[in-house]
Design an enzyme around this catalytic site. Structure first.
Site, PDB file in Angstrom:
ATOM      1  N   ASP A  23       1.082  -1.269   0.358  1.00  0.00           N
ATOM      2  CA  ASP A  23      -0.377  -0.269   0.234  1.00  0.00           C
ATOM      3  C   ASP A  23       1.053   1.135   0.448  1.00  0.00           C
ATOM      4  OD1 ASP A  23      -2.524   1.405   0.417  1.00  0.00           O
ATOM      5  OD2 ASP A  23      -1.976   1.981   2.271  1.00  0.00           O
ATOM      6  N   SER A  24       0.317   2.896  -0.329  1.00  0.00           N
ATOM      7  CA  SER A  24       1.331   4.204  -0.130  1.00  0.00           C
ATOM      8  C   SER A  24       1.186   4.109   1.186  1.00  0.00           C
ATOM      9  CB  SER A  24      -0.246   5.085  -0.749  1.00  0.00           C
ATOM     10  OG  SER A  24      -0.750   4.662  -0.203  1.00  0.00           O
ATOM     11  N   TYR A  68      -1.225   8.627  -2.692  1.00  0.00           N
ATOM     12  CA  TYR A  68      -0.832   8.490  -3.582  1.00  0.00           C
ATOM     13  C   TYR A  68      -1.931   8.786  -4.865  1.00  0.00           C
ATOM     14  CZ  TYR A  68       2.710   4.398  -3.934  1.00  0.00           C
ATOM     15  OH  TYR A  68       3.960   4.025  -4.257  1.00  0.00           O
ATOM     16  N   CYS A 124      -4.428  -1.618  -1.945  1.00  0.00           N
ATOM     17  CA  CYS A 124      -4.522   0.223  -2.859  1.00  0.00           C
ATOM     18  C   CYS A 124      -4.909   0.427  -3.881  1.00  0.00           C
ATOM     19  CB  CYS A 124      -2.461   0.495  -2.730  1.00  0.00           C
ATOM     20  SG  CYS A 124      -3.163   2.170  -3.075  1.00  0.00           S
ATOM     21  N   ASN A 125      -6.659   0.611  -3.458  1.00  0.00           N
ATOM     22  CA  ASN A 125      -7.219   0.853  -4.819  1.00  0.00           C
ATOM     23  C   ASN A 125      -6.480   1.480  -6.023  1.00  0.00           C
ATOM     24  OD1 ASN A 125     -10.201   0.286  -3.069  1.00  0.00           O
ATOM     25  ND2 ASN A 125      -8.803   0.691  -2.185  1.00  0.00           N
ATOM     26  N   THR A 126      -6.322   2.664  -5.187  1.00  0.00           N
ATOM     27  CA  THR A 126      -5.294   3.609  -6.121  1.00  0.00           C
ATOM     28  C   THR A 126      -4.394   2.627  -6.901  1.00  0.00           C
ATOM     29  OG1 THR A 126      -5.962   5.691  -4.571  1.00  0.00           O
ATOM     30  CG2 THR A 126      -4.761   6.398  -6.049  1.00  0.00           C
ATOM     31  N   CYS A 161     -11.001   3.143  -0.126  1.00  0.00           N
ATOM     32  CA  CYS A 161      -9.860   3.126   0.256  1.00  0.00           C
ATOM     33  C   CYS A 161      -9.229   1.948   0.948  1.00  0.00           C
ATOM     34  CB  CYS A 161      -9.844   4.666   0.038  1.00  0.00           C
ATOM     35  SG  CYS A 161      -8.038   5.048   0.736  1.00  0.00           S
ATOM     36  N   THR A 162      -8.530   1.926   1.346  1.00  0.00           N
ATOM     37  CA  THR A 162      -8.027   0.385   2.181  1.00  0.00           C
ATOM     38  C   THR A 162      -8.060   1.550   3.450  1.00  0.00           C
ATOM     39  OG1 THR A 162      -5.665   0.872   1.490  1.00  0.00           O
ATOM     40  CG2 THR A 162      -7.435  -0.496   1.023  1.00  0.00           C
ATOM     41  N   HIS A 163      -7.170   2.847   3.754  1.00  0.00           N
ATOM     42  CA  HIS A 163      -6.663   4.064   5.202  1.00  0.00           C
ATOM     43  C   HIS A 163      -8.793   3.771   5.463  1.00  0.00           C
ATOM     44  CE1 HIS A 163      -3.469   4.671   2.676  1.00  0.00           C
ATOM     45  NE2 HIS A 163      -3.176   5.247   3.827  1.00  0.00           N
TER      46      HIS A 163
END
Ligand code: DGL
Length: 279
Positions: free
Chosen positions: A14-15, A46, A77-79, A196-198
């Site tokens: 992930d970012s 990102y 990470c979706n982005t 979004c994984t955050h």
């Protein structure tokens, strides 16, 4: 030429910290495997970066995880899944090593949504990059053409997480504002995808400002189920995953900073190493 795979850990990228919400669900369901988590914290977020930059950074991360012995990497990470996955799978993997695999997290999320929404009106919140890419709308319209998808970018939510600003008035302000915006755009929304994984790290605040009947969908459990299913269908990849139940954590930022923040999210102490992934 076919290169033999030497067994190694599963890479989770992930970012920043968000992929930990995916990793912890994967670890719960598949505790037998070894994992390497990589957060590119020094270059997060990102979500507001261009397609080319997200692709370049994600490819560097995938190469770094391959160098560490991973044969299978999950873009948690979706982005990165929206902007880099397809190019890496189609253009890069055949040259790097056609036997290694990189998987994303948008498809497994799009697959299950059809079983969850009753009104067939859903909302998706994500980073500007994920929302602008329209990856969710495209995947969902292919799989469930009857579902009406409403999308909304929340550019401030990731910085709130990355900077540990959960319990501030600023966090309340932005979460309420963005939820109001998407939910007012379509009163029939019954399910909200946290794309979004955050965002699961903000779940308490999201619940506080969401109407009680709204189903809020975090991706972790679905991604974990989908990985389990993938491994059962691909024995050659499953055989290439080591199984000692260990996890190593890497960050491109300071190890002590990652250790402190990640320990809050994970509720446990971890060992962290700093790594440089820039080519
Ligand atoms: N957690 C990531 C996602 O799922 C990216 C957040 C960011 O770096 O902007 O989209």
């Amino acid at each position: 030429m076919k290169k033999e795979l030497i067994p190694g850990p599963i890479g989770v990228f992930d970012s920043g910290y968000g992929g930990l919400t995916i990793l912890s669900e994967i670890q719960k369901l598949l505790p037998q495997y070894d994992y390497i988590y990589l957060g590119d914290n020094s270059r997060a977020p990102y979500g507001t970066r261009s397609f080319d930059v997200v692709y370049e950074f994600t490819k560097q991360a995938v190469l770094a995880l391959f160098d560490q012995g991973c044969n299978l990497v999950i873009l948690a990470c979706n982005t990165a899944s929206a902007k880099a996955l397809r190019t890496i799978q189609q253009n890069d993997l055949p040259y790097i090593n056609p036997n290694k695999r990189v998987l994303g997290i948008i498809r497994p999320t799009a697959e299950i949504i059809g079983n969850i929404t009753k009104t067939r009106h859903i909302g998706i919140v994500g980073t500007p990059g994920t929302i602008q890419s329209e990856s969710y709308s495209i995947e969902i319209s292919k799989l469930h053409p009857d579902i009406i998808v409403n999308s909304h970018a929340c550019p401030m939510w990731v910085p709130i997480v990355e900077n540990n600003e959960f319990n501030t008035e600023g966090a309340d302000y932005f979460i309420k504002k963005d939820l109001d915006s998407i939910l007012n755009s379509d009163k029939e929304i019954d399910t909200l995808i946290l794309g979004c994984t955050h965002y699961p790290l903000l779940i308490d605040k999201i619940k506080q400002y969401a109407p009680s009947g709204l189903q809020i969908l975090s991706q972790g459990t679905y991604v974990a189920e989908s990985l389990k299913n993938y491994l059962s269908r691909h024995p050659e990849i499953e055989d290439s995953c080591t199984k000692s139940g260990n996890t190593q954590y890497y960050t491109t930022e300071s190890a002590s900073k990652f250790k402190e923040s990640a320990s809050i999210f994970l509720n446990k102490e971890i060992e962290v190493k700093r790594i440089n992934i820039e080519g």
